[in-house]
Motif scaffolding. Sequence first.
Motif, PDB file in Angstrom:
ATOM      1  N   ASN A 111       0.803  -1.219   0.000  1.00 27.05           N
ATOM      2  CA  ASN A 111       0.000   0.000   0.000  1.00 27.05           C
ATOM      3  C   ASN A 111       0.837   1.270   0.000  1.00 27.05           C
ATOM      4  N   THR A 139       5.464  -5.674  -8.651  1.00 26.69           N
ATOM      5  CA  THR A 139       4.572  -6.087  -7.571  1.00 26.69           C
ATOM      6  C   THR A 139       3.584  -7.141  -8.082  1.00 26.69           C
ATOM      7  N   TYR A 141       0.737  -7.510  -6.440  1.00 22.71           N
ATOM      8  CA  TYR A 141      -0.513  -7.032  -5.857  1.00 22.71           C
ATOM      9  C   TYR A 141      -1.392  -6.456  -6.962  1.00 22.71           C
ATOM     10  N   ARG A 145      -4.675   0.245  -4.050  1.00 26.63           N
ATOM     11  CA  ARG A 145      -3.921   0.548  -2.839  1.00 26.63           C
ATOM     12  C   ARG A 145      -4.796   1.308  -1.849  1.00 26.63           C
ATOM     13  N   ARG A 146      -4.473   1.125  -0.583  1.00 25.15           N
ATOM     14  CA  ARG A 146      -5.178   1.848   0.468  1.00 25.15           C
ATOM     15  C   ARG A 146      -4.743   3.311   0.455  1.00 25.15           C
ATOM     16  N   THR A 147      -5.668   4.223   0.468  1.00 22.43           N
ATOM     17  CA  THR A 147      -5.330   5.652   0.435  1.00 22.43           C
ATOM     18  C   THR A 147      -6.087   6.396   1.532  1.00 22.43           C
ATOM     19  N   THR A 162      -1.172   7.581   3.996  1.00 21.49           N
ATOM     20  CA  THR A 162      -0.987   6.639   2.897  1.00 21.49           C
ATOM     21  C   THR A 162       0.413   6.034   2.929  1.00 21.49           C
TER      22      THR A 162
END
Length: 367
Positions: A111, A139, A141, A145-147, A162
């Motif tokens: 993230n 990556t 993933y 992404r977490r923001t 973040t």
Amino acid sequence: MAEEKKLFKVTIDNITVDVEPGTTILNAARLIGGEVAPPAMCYYSKLKGSGGKCRTCLVEVAAGSTADPRPMPKLVASCRTTVMDGMIVKNITSERVIDARNGVVEFLLLNHPLDCPVCDQAGECHLQDLSYEHGKEGTRYEFNRRTFKKHDLGEYIQLHMTRCILCYRCVFTADQLTNKREHGVLDRGDHSEIATFIEKSLHNDFIGNVIDVCPVGALTDKTFRFKNRVWFTKPMDAHRDCPKCSGEVQLWMRGEEVYRVTARKDEWGEVKDTTDGKPGWICNECRFEKKEARDWVIEGPSHIDRHSVISQGHYEKLVTPKDTLPEVMGGRPPKLIMDIHDVSEVNRPEIKLSEIEGPAHSDDFNQ
């Protein structure tokens, strides 16, 4: 006579060191130094209760002790595991450790935004160093992404959640250095975040130290944001008489201008103790309000231990290049064809431009 303390022998990466009982594997490895010391993102020796969260300091214990030489079945966190007499530890000599560390770094970067070009922590970021040593090219993933939104935690500090890796260092710092902690970890799991209760501001004389302990660019100094890059500045040791703290700081200067003020740090990125052995935390007044060179007694260039871009332009022990011209000419000084001070109609003969302080002024020339 005072009874001598029994020391434990511990071998880390084939190097043996004697340490006191109760010493953690990480601190024993730091006595050896160099690459033998595991990296640490959450452990901070000055903060009680820190460590055991980021898992970057995992090591392999090949032999538990002389009395019980069996290996530990799993990798252990070196910041929370104490040594035993005869213990044998593998860090960079263990493929299991290197593989696990690569995996931990990959998780930390799931993230984390790759905004190093615009991040104020670039050049002194521990996660940046870890990514360089253990990161992968891409990556795996595939999700968003977490923001989080940026928050101003008062007049001087900005929180960019973040970038946060939830190391808890700032929480421990506020808990142990200030009278009233107003921020902590809210929510659970992947929703966890460092936050204040109902978005309060952080007001305390020593709250600025959360910036120094943050290993990434989540907590930044608003008085320094986007003003310069750390590798373009010169870190200088300085001090002043301060009634609140020790007043021993590091000035980050460019020319005569002070861009920011931080506590002095050691080779592990932790705040150094003062010259009289007290904790080196500094107050908000020294950090944010004393931004003039005349406010400080400048001692000289700081010694940079960490392997960062700051140390690449090291100027602490500057060596002047040897003048080879007299050697080529058999020891004779070079002969001047003409003296510019005598024949020039522009330069004033009594003034040598190379010896004046600061830039030349119109008064230094014939008009």
